[in-house]
Design an enzyme around this catalytic site. Structure first.
Site, mmCIF file in Angstrom:
data_model
loop_
_atom_site.group_PDB
_atom_site.id
_atom_site.type_symbol
_atom_site.label_atom_id
_atom_site.label_comp_id
_atom_site.label_asym_id
_atom_site.label_seq_id
_atom_site.Cartn_x
_atom_site.Cartn_y
_atom_site.Cartn_z
ATOM 1 N N ASP A 1 122.471 76.540 -11.149
ATOM 2 C CA ASP A 1 122.165 75.307 -10.437
ATOM 3 C C ASP A 1 121.431 75.671 -9.145
ATOM 4 O O ASP A 1 122.002 76.279 -8.239
ATOM 5 C CB ASP A 1 123.458 74.548 -10.129
ATOM 6 C CG ASP A 1 123.200 73.154 -9.575
ATOM 7 O OD1 ASP A 1 122.155 72.949 -8.931
ATOM 8 O OD2 ASP A 1 124.055 72.272 -9.777
ATOM 9 N N ARG B 1 113.064 57.222 -24.172
ATOM 10 C CA ARG B 1 114.245 58.099 -24.201
ATOM 11 C C ARG B 1 113.881 59.468 -24.781
ATOM 12 O O ARG B 1 114.499 60.480 -24.450
ATOM 13 C CB ARG B 1 115.371 57.459 -25.025
ATOM 14 C CG ARG B 1 116.618 58.334 -25.153
ATOM 15 C CD ARG B 1 117.827 57.531 -25.579
ATOM 16 N NE ARG B 1 117.614 56.793 -26.815
ATOM 17 C CZ ARG B 1 117.782 57.325 -28.044
ATOM 18 N NH1 ARG B 1 118.133 58.584 -28.193
ATOM 19 N NH2 ARG B 1 117.588 56.586 -29.114
ATOM 20 N N LYS C 1 118.313 65.489 -4.854
ATOM 21 C CA LYS C 1 118.480 66.199 -3.598
ATOM 22 C C LYS C 1 117.118 66.570 -2.985
ATOM 23 O O LYS C 1 116.310 65.702 -2.718
ATOM 24 C CB LYS C 1 119.371 67.413 -3.817
ATOM 25 C CG LYS C 1 120.688 67.105 -4.533
ATOM 26 C CD LYS C 1 121.507 66.029 -3.857
ATOM 27 C CE LYS C 1 122.911 65.866 -4.407
ATOM 28 N NZ LYS C 1 123.004 65.419 -5.786
ATOM 29 N N TYR D 1 130.128 72.980 -7.490
ATOM 30 C CA TYR D 1 130.111 71.551 -7.206
ATOM 31 C C TYR D 1 131.247 70.893 -7.987
ATOM 32 O O TYR D 1 131.492 71.218 -9.151
ATOM 33 C CB TYR D 1 128.758 70.966 -7.605
ATOM 34 C CG TYR D 1 128.731 69.467 -7.658
ATOM 35 C CD1 TYR D 1 129.030 68.711 -6.533
ATOM 36 C CD2 TYR D 1 128.404 68.801 -8.831
ATOM 37 C CE1 TYR D 1 129.013 67.327 -6.578
ATOM 38 C CE2 TYR D 1 128.380 67.412 -8.886
ATOM 39 C CZ TYR D 1 128.681 66.682 -7.761
ATOM 40 O OH TYR D 1 128.680 65.321 -7.812
#
Length: 396
Positions: free
Chosen positions: A181, A56, A206, A109
């Site tokens: 973004d 993590r 993506k 988005y």
């Protein structure tokens, strides 16, 4: 000899690589890492760049992706996340405090829009929206509590390209951090840090991974000091990248320039033909000459991208009929994979927006979003054409 139960657990973990190294990045699928001394473990816990302790906090495979993305975007460093929304939420939660102001592009988005709305309602963070092509509009809204400017290189799903050079320069003059973004453009088509961005965000799901088999995100930082400010909050958030997903993403990145070339070429052909079709009221693709962002897109992007949208005569029912009528393309929510996908934003990806907000964002009820894949373009056009004929009862 130790008992078989002990030997089964304590297998040989050392890699035998005396004079060679692997061509591909090894997958280190380990949740934790062992140390010889307590002091060594304590030193490793001190920051983001020490020895690996717990995945993590950091992992060798994950760090390879972070270095790769920083290099592709021209940044100093990066943080990989479990998803694109993990990256967006991690950055927002790390940087914003109650009373801060965020100025964001109006067409965003839907997940980003919802996250900002939630921060506004729950924590008293003011969110103002701008069109994205007028620097003066941003400067008029900015004030002493303005903390962050949020933009998208190519807006989803309208294809709007904001004035990155003008807005980012203004943000820097005013001491406002900026986050862009870049998921829809990828670093192949645009590198926002070169235009002055402080943070570049990605849904690596993506185009970067590119094969519809990965969930991931990333934030790339122009200044490593900003990454060090954000990193502790993201560790606490727990939206850390999975090493296997990262390994697949690294494999996908190797063909990113080749895939982006095909995505752009196919989208361009479809955009031109859709624009001439009688069932289509408007086509939104930034390198189409009729697009409002055409001049900016030609200045900022090295290609039009693989995402286009088009408004159908007939409104919501026509849009839904088209996405259900395609045969080769698939009705699915994501984008950026090698296969062509279609969706109806008003009822899916932007369902968080009411009718008024949809209108302000330029998303009509009959809008269809198409993530154009790398299939043969004539096959894609025949599929789109038959869906239009079927939806509208047109003859060939």
């Amino acid at each position: 000899m130790k008992d078989i139960r002990t030997r089964a657990v304590h297998v040989d973990r050392e890699l035998d690589l005396p004079a060679s190294r692997p061509l591909s990045v090894p997958l280190v699928q380990s949740s934790a890492f062992a140390f010889d001394t307590a002091d060594a473990l304590a030193r490793a816990m001190a920051g983001p760049d020490g020895d690996y302790v717990y995945s993590r906090r950091g992992n060798p495979t994950v760090r390879a992706l972070e270095r790769t993305l920083a290099g592709l975007e021209g940044g100093a460093s990066a943080i990989a996340f479990a998803s694109g929304m993990g990256a967006i939420s991690g950055v927002l939660l790390a940087l914003l405090r109650p009373g801060d102001q965020v100025i964001a592009q109006r067409c965003l988005y839907g997940g980003t829009y919802a996250a900002l709305k939630d921060l506004s309602e729950r924590y008293g963070i003011r969110v103002d929206h701008i069109g994205g092509d007028d620097t003066a509009e941003f400067e008029a809204l900015a004030g002493p509590r303005t903390r962050l400017l949020v933009l998208e290189t190519i807006a989803n799903p309208t294809g709007q390209v904001p004035d990155l050079p003008g807005l980012l320069a203004a943000a820097r003059r005013l001491g406002v951090l900026s986050a862009v973004d870049n998921s829809l453009a990828s670093p192949v088509l645009c590198r926002p840090i070169e235009h002055g961005a402080d943070i570049v965000l990605h849904s690596t799901t993506k185009y970067l991974a590119g094969h519809s088999d990965v969930l991931g995100g990333a934030a790339v930082f122009a200044d490593d000091a900003l990454r060090r400010e954000v990193w502790p909050r993201t560790v606490e958030l727990g939206a850390s990248a999975d090493p296997f997903a990262v390994w697949l993403t690294l494999r996908g990145i190797a063909t990113l320039p080749l895939r982006m070339r095909e995505h752009c070429a196919n989208a361009g052909l479809l955009a031109e033909r859709l624009a001439a079709h009688p069932a289509v009221a408007a086509v939104h693709w930034p390198w189409l000459r009729t697009h409002p962002s055409y001049a900016l897109a030609r200045k900022v992007l090295s290609g039009g991208g693989g995402l286009l949208s088009f408004e159908l005569h007939g409104g919501r029912e026509a849009g839904r009929a088209f996405v259900e009528g395609v045969r080769l393309a698939r009705l699915a929510l994501s984008l950026g994979g090698v296969e062509t996908l279609v969706t109806h934003p008003a009822s899916t990806s932007h369902r968080e927006l009411d009718e008024e907000a949809l209108g302000r964002a330029g998303i009509g009820p009959g809008l269809v979003r198409m993530s154009v894949g790398i299939e043969d373009p004539e096959d894609l056009w025949q599929d789109a054409e038959q869906a239009l004929r079927s939806s509208f009862g047109l003859t060939k």
